[in-house]
Write an enzyme that holds these catalytic residues in place. Structure first.
Site, short mmCIF file in Angstrom:
data_model
loop_
_atom_site.label_atom_id
_atom_site.label_comp_id
_atom_site.label_asym_id
_atom_site.label_seq_id
_atom_site.Cartn_x
_atom_site.Cartn_y
_atom_site.Cartn_z
CG HIS B 16 -1.17 2.76 -3.40
ND1 HIS B 16 -2.09 2.38 -2.45
CD2 HIS B 16 -0.41 1.67 -3.68
CE1 HIS B 16 -1.91 1.11 -2.16
NE2 HIS B 16 -0.92 0.65 -2.88
CB CYS B 35 2.04 -1.14 1.82
SG CYS B 35 1.71 -2.78 1.17
CG HIS B 41 3.99 0.02 -3.55
ND1 HIS B 41 3.65 0.71 -2.41
CD2 HIS B 41 2.98 -0.86 -3.74
CE1 HIS B 41 2.51 0.23 -1.92
NE2 HIS B 41 2.08 -0.70 -2.71
CG HIS B 43 -0.55 -2.56 -6.84
ND1 HIS B 43 0.13 -3.70 -6.48
CD2 HIS B 43 -0.65 -1.82 -5.70
CE1 HIS B 43 0.42 -3.65 -5.18
NE2 HIS B 43 -0.03 -2.51 -4.68
CG ASP B 81 -4.33 3.93 -17.07
OD1 ASP B 81 -3.66 3.11 -16.42
OD2 ASP B 81 -4.28 4.03 -18.31
CG HIS B 82 -0.20 5.45 -17.11
ND1 HIS B 82 -1.05 4.52 -17.62
CD2 HIS B 82 1.06 5.02 -17.43
CE1 HIS B 82 -0.36 3.57 -18.24
NE2 HIS B 82 0.92 3.85 -18.14
CD GLU B 128 -3.15 -3.50 -3.27
OE1 GLU B 128 -3.35 -2.36 -2.83
OE2 GLU B 128 -2.75 -4.44 -2.55
#
Lengths: 139, 139, 139, 139, 139, 139
Positions: B16, B35, B41, B43, B81-82, B128
């Site tokens: 994100h 950010c 980037h 998490h 996810d992914h 996060e």
């Protein structure tokens, strides 16, 4: 508007001992055991600061984490980290260095400045070891 | 009848960035710092779903954990996810991808289907990083 | 003189995707599955740098941890944290962003500057998730 | 006969400071920073003792974990836990209390008694914080 | 070509007890203490499988983690998870269920099939609790 | 006077199975899956006991942690650790061994004796695995 809780974890490494100055050495050792060792011992303390508030529509943040972290560090961590809780910490002066009392004093230090960031302090949690922790909600 | 809270942890890995489209690049970088990196980037997000209810006399369960886990995966994890939180997730469309907003939207997705399992959604917690997490109770 | 191994843990949050540019989309998806998502995904990466050396008689240190941490941050973390491994990282240019390749490149970046601190790089360990990690010893 | 490595984790909470008595206060502060605080600080130290040996055919054990744990406690933990590493620990007398030196001394204390249990000491690992640890293999 | 080590963590929940059938109840209780409880006890076991190999130029992988995980699950986890180590596990038949022996048998099961994936099994680590673990390197 | 919450973590390793004696084997397997394995399975259970009270002015303690830990061990841990939850635990007799029911019964065992220590039991949390836990507040 939704109310969201946000938690920031910090940590500090400090020395302390548990000794009641009104008691004899024997009484202190009976009650506090090895925690009364006159030459001190210490811990890696974990500190969790939880605040609550409404996410800002422009940022999606309850509070800017960088600002919150900077505030926690300048207000409490810098005064606790690599210090002796019984000797070096202004806001612990004259206060018995149990984890319970430490949490109450950290709350006192943080409540006002956190409200100035636009959110509300909800709780202070401090862990002394992996097995022992306390939490204080300001009541 | 006793009321018991049950928590299931899931996780997802996502990309994100935090950018307010109404702001200049400079303003975004001033507020969001790294950010706001335009190339994203990411998490490993932790998700804790807490439900409450009365244990079923036949099973001792507030809810069947297999059913709860399957529901959480199909309703939110498979969509997060992914993925890229800003581009790929239907229920985050047009919503700023702060952890706070993510927790609110995950609540919206899960509240109804969880009640159909016979228990009540109590809270959504999303971490996060090891140091930053949010929790939302639906208020 | 005793030989002691010292490990410093750092972390960084980054986006990436696994796509072989010589392959079709179908082939990439068959081999890499969700890791090939064209809009990226990301991780909180853990990085463990292990060095070895003889403790300095004046300090008891294999290496000053503050110097080591500063070096790791300026040499690799600042280039990886809140970045896209495929687009933003000079030392990953043209290199497939698997965790294995990342560990090899981090080793290349750190070996020389660490030897200038007076100790020897022993291994680079990188964890992509709690369940997956790699380690490289320079061989 | 197969050779198996077995690791037992123990922990201890202790105070210490890093001060070289041959140096001025300024020099100590320059090199050791907050670790030189004259009123001490402290840590929850983690200790991992790894031994190796052949499983006993009657028990399947490289070593009885209860015996190993009792030995580690009586030989080192009881002398380190809730103590001051610079003042209270016989085997650290005159030795700078870096984690490196501590690991070497713990090795010296444990090597012989562990061999009397019928296995061989392989390594001593000590973590001072979640991010900093050392390991010593007796070389 | 660089040699990289890759570790995959899996886990399984199993019951067992430590009882030598050639010994009296008293002798078993003297040696194994509560681990000899005739009605069993159990653990959440952690399993770390480390393999080594050269990253494939096309994928950057020492081994495809999805293939490795599938192999570990079908070869050992499916036979251990939610089972009784003394009664239900073919490859533990007639073998004392110490963690040491379990690690050796898991190695035997995995060595050949892992080599067929194009890499080499390096070690098997099994943790019985947070404080006790063993590692086996095939020697 | 401030109200502080204190949490003590203990753990126990136990075997159990989930089987409803009024159901057929097929029905049990359909509902409970591998948890119904007739030869048992087991877990490392984590137990968090949270109490609340006012810090004692002489000690700074809500409750003496040594007394609290001794009480938890003698009242519940000694009866659960290295036991079979379905066969060996007096306070679980005739009660289905779900984590939910276990938390309720542990509450019943601890509420009264904890009040005799001068504080109030607030909650019982039990984790069966890293991903599944329950909490009970006595309601």
């Amino acid at each position: 508007m939704p109310l969201v809780y946000l938690t920031r974890k910090e940590q500090f490494n400090a020395a302390h001992k548990l000794v009641n100055p009104n008691w004899s050495d024997q009484e202190n050792e009976r009650v506090f055991g090895p925690c009364a060792n006159k030459n001190w011992h210490g811990h890696n303390y974990g500190l969790w600061v939880t605040v609550k508030g409404h996410p800002n529509p422009d940022t999606g943040f309850v509070v800017d984490l960088k600002q919150l972290s900077t505030l926690i560090r300048s207000t409490v961590i810098d005064k606790l980290d690599h210090k002796n809780l019984n000797m070096d910490v202004p806001f612990m002066e004259g206060i018995f260095s149990s984890t319970e009392n430490l949490a109450i004093q950290v709350w006192q230090q943080l409540q006002m400045p956190i409200s100035e960031l636009g959110c509300t302090l909800h709780s202070i949690r401090i862990a002394e070891t992996e097995r022992n922790s306390v939490e204080y909600f300001g009541d």
